[in-house]
Scaffold this motif. Structure first.
Motif, short mmCIF file in Angstrom:
data_model
loop_
_atom_site.label_atom_id
_atom_site.label_comp_id
_atom_site.label_asym_id
_atom_site.label_seq_id
_atom_site.Cartn_x
_atom_site.Cartn_y
_atom_site.Cartn_z
N GLN A 37 0.81 -1.21 0.00
CA GLN A 37 0.00 0.00 0.00
C GLN A 37 0.85 1.27 0.00
O GLN A 37 0.51 2.24 -0.68
CB GLN A 37 -0.94 -0.01 1.21
CG GLN A 37 -1.80 -1.25 1.32
CD GLN A 37 -2.60 -1.51 0.04
OE1 GLN A 37 -3.21 -0.61 -0.52
NE2 GLN A 37 -2.62 -2.76 -0.41
N GLY B 182 1.19 5.60 -5.40
CA GLY B 182 -0.01 5.20 -4.69
C GLY B 182 -0.68 6.36 -3.98
O GLY B 182 -0.13 7.45 -3.83
N TRP B 183 -1.91 6.11 -3.53
CA TRP B 183 -2.73 7.15 -2.91
C TRP B 183 -2.10 7.69 -1.64
O TRP B 183 -2.12 8.88 -1.37
CB TRP B 183 -4.12 6.58 -2.61
CG TRP B 183 -5.04 7.58 -1.99
CD1 TRP B 183 -5.84 8.47 -2.63
CD2 TRP B 183 -5.26 7.79 -0.58
NE1 TRP B 183 -6.55 9.23 -1.74
CE2 TRP B 183 -6.21 8.83 -0.46
CE3 TRP B 183 -4.75 7.22 0.58
CZ2 TRP B 183 -6.65 9.29 0.78
CZ3 TRP B 183 -5.18 7.67 1.81
CH2 TRP B 183 -6.12 8.71 1.91
N TRP B 184 -1.55 6.81 -0.83
CA TRP B 184 -1.01 7.23 0.46
C TRP B 184 0.14 8.21 0.31
O TRP B 184 0.29 9.13 1.13
CB TRP B 184 -0.54 6.00 1.24
CG TRP B 184 -1.64 5.06 1.59
CD1 TRP B 184 -2.11 4.04 0.82
CD2 TRP B 184 -2.42 5.05 2.79
NE1 TRP B 184 -3.12 3.38 1.46
CE2 TRP B 184 -3.34 3.98 2.67
CE3 TRP B 184 -2.41 5.81 3.95
CZ2 TRP B 184 -4.25 3.67 3.68
CZ3 TRP B 184 -3.32 5.50 4.96
CH2 TRP B 184 -4.22 4.45 4.82
N HIS C 163 -2.97 -1.91 7.83
CA HIS C 163 -3.63 -2.98 7.07
C HIS C 163 -3.45 -4.34 7.75
O HIS C 163 -4.35 -5.19 7.68
CB HIS C 163 -3.07 -3.02 5.65
CG HIS C 163 -3.50 -1.87 4.80
ND1 HIS C 163 -2.86 -0.64 4.83
CD2 HIS C 163 -4.51 -1.74 3.89
CE1 HIS C 163 -3.44 0.18 3.99
NE2 HIS C 163 -4.45 -0.45 3.41
N TYR D 203 -12.50 4.20 5.14
CA TYR D 203 -11.84 3.07 4.47
C TYR D 203 -11.67 1.90 5.43
O TYR D 203 -11.93 0.73 5.06
CB TYR D 203 -10.51 3.53 3.93
CG TYR D 203 -9.59 2.45 3.44
CD1 TYR D 203 -9.82 1.77 2.25
CD2 TYR D 203 -8.46 2.09 4.18
CE1 TYR D 203 -8.97 0.79 1.80
CE2 TYR D 203 -7.59 1.11 3.73
CZ TYR D 203 -7.85 0.46 2.55
OH TYR D 203 -7.00 -0.52 2.10
N GLY E 66 -8.68 -2.21 -1.36
CA GLY E 66 -8.97 -1.13 -2.29
C GLY E 66 -8.13 0.09 -1.96
O GLY E 66 -6.96 -0.02 -1.58
N SER E 67 -8.73 1.27 -2.10
CA SER E 67 -8.01 2.50 -1.83
C SER E 67 -8.92 3.46 -1.08
O SER E 67 -10.13 3.53 -1.37
CB SER E 67 -7.55 3.14 -3.15
OG SER E 67 -7.01 4.43 -2.91
N LYS F 97 -9.16 6.35 -1.62
CA LYS F 97 -9.64 7.31 -2.61
C LYS F 97 -11.11 7.11 -2.91
O LYS F 97 -11.84 8.07 -3.20
CB LYS F 97 -8.81 7.16 -3.89
CG LYS F 97 -9.21 8.09 -5.01
CD LYS F 97 -8.35 7.86 -6.24
CE LYS F 97 -8.78 8.78 -7.38
NZ LYS F 97 -7.93 8.58 -8.59
N ASP F 98 -11.59 5.85 -2.83
CA ASP F 98 -12.99 5.56 -3.13
C ASP F 98 -13.94 6.11 -2.08
O ASP F 98 -15.16 6.12 -2.30
CB ASP F 98 -13.18 4.05 -3.26
CG ASP F 98 -12.29 3.45 -4.35
OD1 ASP F 98 -11.97 4.18 -5.31
OD2 ASP F 98 -11.92 2.26 -4.23
#
Length: 319
Positions: A110, A139-141, A161, A262, A286-287, A289-290
């Motif tokens: 991640q 990545g998003w993080w 996680h 999340y 997932g992420s 972001k969703d």
């Protein structure tokens, strides 16, 4: 001569046996248990027949396990039971090791990062303001949330996680100690390897010091996230802020809210995941972001006056 002696002995014994009932009536009452009426064994008792013995019925649990004390067990049965127990534990250990390795890699992915200057003596590693080795990552993080690609960021996001999976492991019917331990072992093996490869940390004593600090962080993280799940999103957000964002004042509030949403969604999905799929490592995160669209929704409580809002009443003003 021998036959006459035996015949006379038999006659003597016969006369003595006839005199026993008369003497038995004068025995002390403490021997009354010898006068218990004879019981007959019914081979075909009816459905409503009552038990005719004071021996308690066999406990099904004890009957399937080890025999009661005093009952000898054949050596072959003992050996078979011991082999089955050892084999089942060994099978679970190998299964847990392989599955948790796949699950751990999903956690470590991640906020993964790399340091191109690692291992090159002629190049100096870039540093953060606090002195950490600064790498590069995607990545998003790292890109959208803005966390720095460092070892501490990677470890905190990875442990977040890992916590989600460890919380699901607790629901396994046969216990989760083996699974949680293997998941944690994979993390520490990888963490120590990154210390050597990415950060040129070759002194074992120094690595052990950092690994000990990581373990303390993991223990505190478990308690903090557990408390947040029970007490509400505000407490969970505070725990994430302390661990992932290092309690910085300029934290991205929307990003923090996305992580909270999340984690809730991930735990719900893991709860609906069958044990077989979990133990086969058939999952993918997932992420956060969703969760942006959910976080952007305006809460209905924002339009309520303070006095009508649910929860504890506001403290009265002092005169």
């Amino acid at each position: 001569m021998a036959s006459k002696t035996c015949a006379s002995c038999l006659r003597t014994l016969h006369r003595q046996s006839q005199s026993i009932p008369q003497r038995a009536s004068s025995l002390n009452a403490s021997r009354a248990f010898t006068a218990t009426p004879r019981r007959h064994l019914d081979l075909n008792p009816g459905p409503n027949a009552t038990p005719r013995t004071s021996i308690p019925p066999v406990d099904p649990v004890r009957a399937e396990g080890e025999p009661k004390i005093g009952t000898p067990m054949p050596a072959s049965i003992r050996a078979a039971a011991g082999l089955k127990k050892v084999a089942s534990k060994a099978t679970e250990t190998y299964t847990a090791y392989g599955s948790t390795e796949v699950l751990y890699k999903e956690c470590a992915l991640q906020a993964d990062y790399s340091i191109p200057q690692a291992g090159k003596d002629d190049e100096e590693m870039p540093k953060t303001e606090s002195g950490e080795d600064l790498g590069v990552g995607e990545g998003w993080w790292l890109k959208e949330l803005g966390l720095q690609p460092t070892f501490s960021t990677w470890s905190q996001v990875t442990m977040l996680h890992m916590y989600l999976i460890a919380a699901r492991f607790r629901c396994l019917p046969h216990g989760s100690q083996t699974w949680q331990q293997h998941l944690l072992d994979h993390f520490f093996y990888d963490a120590e390897n990154r210390m050597m490869v990415n950060h040129n940390m070759h002194a074992r004593g120094t690595r052990n010091k950092y690994l000990k600090d990581l373990f303390i962080q993991w223990r505190g993280l478990l308690a903090a996230y557990d408390e947040g799940l029970v007490k509400g999103d505000a407490v969970l957000a505070a725990a994430i802020w302390r661990n992932v964002f290092k309690a910085k004042e300029d934290v991205d509030i929307k990003g923090l809210a996305q992580i909270v949403s999340y984690m809730r969604r991930a735990l719900k999905g893991l709860d609906s995941l069958p044990d077989e799929r979990l133990m086969s490592a058939e999952l993918q995160f997932g992420s956060p972001k969703d969760e942006a669209s959910i976080v952007a929704l305006k809460s209905k409580m924002m339009d309520l006056p303070f006095e009508k809002a649910p929860g504890k009443p506001l403290p009265a003003e002092k005169a």
